[in-house]
Design a protein around this motif. Structure first.
Motif, PDB file in Angstrom:
ATOM      1  N   ARG A   1      53.917  47.588-132.204  1.00 17.84           N
ATOM      2  CA  ARG A   1      52.781  48.150-131.457  1.00 17.84           C
ATOM      3  C   ARG A   1      52.759  47.627-130.016  1.00 17.84           C
ATOM      4  O   ARG A   1      52.315  48.336-129.108  1.00 17.84           O
ATOM      5  CB  ARG A   1      51.469  47.810-132.181  1.00 17.84           C
ATOM      6  CG  ARG A   1      50.267  48.521-131.643  1.00 17.84           C
ATOM      7  CD  ARG A   1      50.332  50.027-131.886  1.00 17.84           C
ATOM      8  NE  ARG A   1      49.246  50.713-131.220  1.00 17.84           N
ATOM      9  CZ  ARG A   1      49.432  51.707-130.343  1.00 17.84           C
ATOM     10  NH1 ARG A   1      50.625  52.146-130.041  1.00 17.84           N
ATOM     11  NH2 ARG A   1      48.403  52.289-129.788  1.00 17.84           N
ATOM     12  N   CYS A   2      53.249  46.401-129.803  1.00 18.71           N
ATOM     13  CA  CYS A   2      53.343  45.863-128.437  1.00 18.71           C
ATOM     14  C   CYS A   2      54.218  46.794-127.583  1.00 18.71           C
ATOM     15  O   CYS A   2      53.917  47.062-126.430  1.00 18.71           O
ATOM     16  CB  CYS A   2      53.976  44.477-128.431  1.00 18.71           C
ATOM     17  SG  CYS A   2      53.169  43.259-129.459  1.00 18.71           S
ATOM     18  N   ALA A   3      55.314  47.266-128.175  1.00 17.56           N
ATOM     19  CA  ALA A   3      56.266  48.103-127.435  1.00 17.56           C
ATOM     20  C   ALA A   3      55.768  49.535-127.269  1.00 17.56           C
ATOM     21  O   ALA A   3      56.000  50.161-126.232  1.00 17.56           O
ATOM     22  CB  ALA A   3      57.612  48.108-128.160  1.00 17.56           C
TER      23      ALA A   3
ATOM     24  N   LEU B   1      45.887  44.634-133.030  1.00 21.91           N
ATOM     25  CA  LEU B   1      46.389  43.413-133.653  1.00 21.91           C
ATOM     26  C   LEU B   1      46.135  42.169-132.801  1.00 21.91           C
ATOM     27  O   LEU B   1      46.071  41.064-133.307  1.00 21.91           O
ATOM     28  CB  LEU B   1      47.892  43.535-133.941  1.00 21.91           C
ATOM     29  CG  LEU B   1      48.280  44.679-134.875  1.00 21.91           C
ATOM     30  CD1 LEU B   1      49.793  44.774-134.987  1.00 21.91           C
ATOM     31  CD2 LEU B   1      47.647  44.471-136.253  1.00 21.91           C
ATOM     32  N   CYS B   2      46.011  42.360-131.459  1.00 21.91           N
ATOM     33  CA  CYS B   2      45.850  41.200-130.580  1.00 21.91           C
ATOM     34  C   CYS B   2      44.752  41.385-129.543  1.00 21.91           C
ATOM     35  O   CYS B   2      44.383  40.425-128.870  1.00 21.91           O
ATOM     36  CB  CYS B   2      47.166  40.911-129.859  1.00 21.91           C
ATOM     37  SG  CYS B   2      47.664  42.289-128.817  1.00 21.91           S
ATOM     38  N   GLY B   3      44.256  42.621-129.383  1.00 25.94           N
ATOM     39  CA  GLY B   3      43.203  42.883-128.400  1.00 25.94           C
ATOM     40  C   GLY B   3      43.726  43.111-126.995  1.00 25.94           C
ATOM     41  O   GLY B   3      42.935  43.297-126.065  1.00 25.94           O
ATOM     42  N   ASP B   4      45.043  43.092-126.802  1.00 24.34           N
ATOM     43  CA  ASP B   4      45.593  43.352-125.467  1.00 24.34           C
ATOM     44  C   ASP B   4      45.386  44.817-125.092  1.00 24.34           C
ATOM     45  O   ASP B   4      45.321  45.689-125.960  1.00 24.34           O
ATOM     46  CB  ASP B   4      47.086  43.002-125.429  1.00 24.34           C
ATOM     47  CG  ASP B   4      47.298  41.495-125.422  1.00 24.34           C
ATOM     48  OD1 ASP B   4      46.386  40.780-124.991  1.00 24.34           O
ATOM     49  OD2 ASP B   4      48.379  41.048-125.859  1.00 24.34           O
ATOM     50  N   GLU B   5      45.322  45.055-123.773  1.00 20.13           N
ATOM     51  CA  GLU B   5      44.974  46.398-123.294  1.00 20.13           C
ATOM     52  C   GLU B   5      45.983  46.918-122.286  1.00 20.13           C
ATOM     53  O   GLU B   5      46.537  46.154-121.502  1.00 20.13           O
ATOM     54  CB  GLU B   5      43.624  46.351-122.569  1.00 20.13           C
ATOM     55  CG  GLU B   5      42.455  46.266-123.490  1.00 20.13           C
ATOM     56  CD  GLU B   5      41.148  46.225-122.691  1.00 20.13           C
ATOM     57  OE1 GLU B   5      40.119  46.158-123.345  1.00 20.13           O
ATOM     58  OE2 GLU B   5      41.189  46.247-121.446  1.00 20.13           O
TER      59      GLU B   5
ATOM     60  N   GLY C   1      48.996  41.819-121.582  1.00 21.78           N
ATOM     61  CA  GLY C   1      49.776  41.860-122.806  1.00 21.78           C
ATOM     62  C   GLY C   1      50.934  40.895-122.779  1.00 21.78           C
ATOM     63  O   GLY C   1      51.137  40.158-121.810  1.00 21.78           O
ATOM     64  N   CYS C   2      51.710  40.933-123.840  1.00 19.93           N
ATOM     65  CA  CYS C   2      52.846  40.028-123.996  1.00 19.93           C
ATOM     66  C   CYS C   2      54.062  40.556-123.218  1.00 19.93           C
ATOM     67  O   CYS C   2      54.003  41.625-122.605  1.00 19.93           O
ATOM     68  CB  CYS C   2      53.195  39.904-125.476  1.00 19.93           C
ATOM     69  SG  CYS C   2      53.689  41.480-126.192  1.00 19.93           S
ATOM     70  N   VAL C   3      55.154  39.811-123.272  1.00 17.44           N
ATOM     71  CA  VAL C   3      56.383  40.196-122.561  1.00 17.44           C
ATOM     72  C   VAL C   3      56.830  41.602-122.981  1.00 17.44           C
ATOM     73  O   VAL C   3      57.135  42.449-122.134  1.00 17.44           O
ATOM     74  CB  VAL C   3      57.519  39.184-122.858  1.00 17.44           C
ATOM     75  CG1 VAL C   3      58.848  39.684-122.294  1.00 17.44           C
ATOM     76  CG2 VAL C   3      57.181  37.821-122.281  1.00 17.44           C
TER      77      VAL C   3
HETATM   78 FE1  FES Z   1      49.390  41.697-127.550  1.00 18.59          FE
HETATM   79 FE2  FES Z   1      51.984  42.109-127.678  1.00 18.59          FE
HETATM   80  S1  FES Z   1      50.900  40.413-128.486  1.00 18.59           S
HETATM   81  S2  FES Z   1      50.504  43.426-126.846  1.00 18.59           S
END
Ligand code: FES
Length: 161
Positions: free
Chosen positions: A120-122, A37-41, A62-64
């Motif tokens: 999904r972030c969590a 959803l955001c490409g974070d790894e 990633g995010c907080v």
């Molecule tokens: Fe990318 Fe949360 S916005 S992991």
């Protein structure tokens, strides 16, 4: 302070001072995955002793919620058996969907259920841990243990003798 504020403080505390950030050289397992959803790894590294997860570290962009969840994951998984660690992953996946309970700091992740776009972030650090454990277990199963007599399979022309 309401429960929501408390959960936010716990998440921010882990985000600002993440536990066990980094890699493990000579790790027993490692795995990486991304949030589509955001490409974070997230990458997770683990050291196993016997059947126990002796150490877990992570690297994340990633995010907080994601970084805090990864930090909490490394603390919660340490000292668990491989089976217990897998069960914990399932428990956290349920928690962010509003099912079940967990103890300690992990309870702060239950607040994510109110933001379905962020579940999904969590869960990303946890499913990445599960991926590493699965691959490790598969490799261990394939490898004959020390002292075990390896019985080669019969060659095709010997079968049925
Ligand atoms: Fe990318 Fe949360 S916005 S992991």
């Amino acid at each position: 302070m309401g429960l929501g504020d408390l959960y936010r403080e716990v998440l921010l505390g882990h985000y600002r001072a993440p536990r066990n950030r980094g890699r493990i050289e000579a790790a027993s397992f490692s795995a990486s995955d991304e949030n589509p959803l955001c490409g974070d790894e997230v990458s997770v590294f683990g050291r196993v002793e016997g059947d126990l997860v002796a150490e877990v570290k992570f690297e994340a962009r990633g995010c907080v919620i994601c970084v805090a969840s990864a930090s909490m994951m490394t603390e919660a998984a340490r000292g668990k058996t491989l089976g217990e660690a897998r069960a914990l992953v399932a428990a956290v996946e349920g928690l962010v969907e509003g099912k079940g309970d967990v103890e300690g700091d992990l309870a702060a992740l239950s607040g994510v259920k109110d933001y379905p776009g962020r579940t999904r972030c969590a869960t990303l650090p946890w499913t990445t841990l599960a991926k590493g454990i699965e691959e490790y277990a598969r490799r261990r199963q394939d490898k004959p243990r020390r002292g075990e007599i390896h019985q080669p399979r019969a060659e095709p022309w010997e079968e049925g003798r």
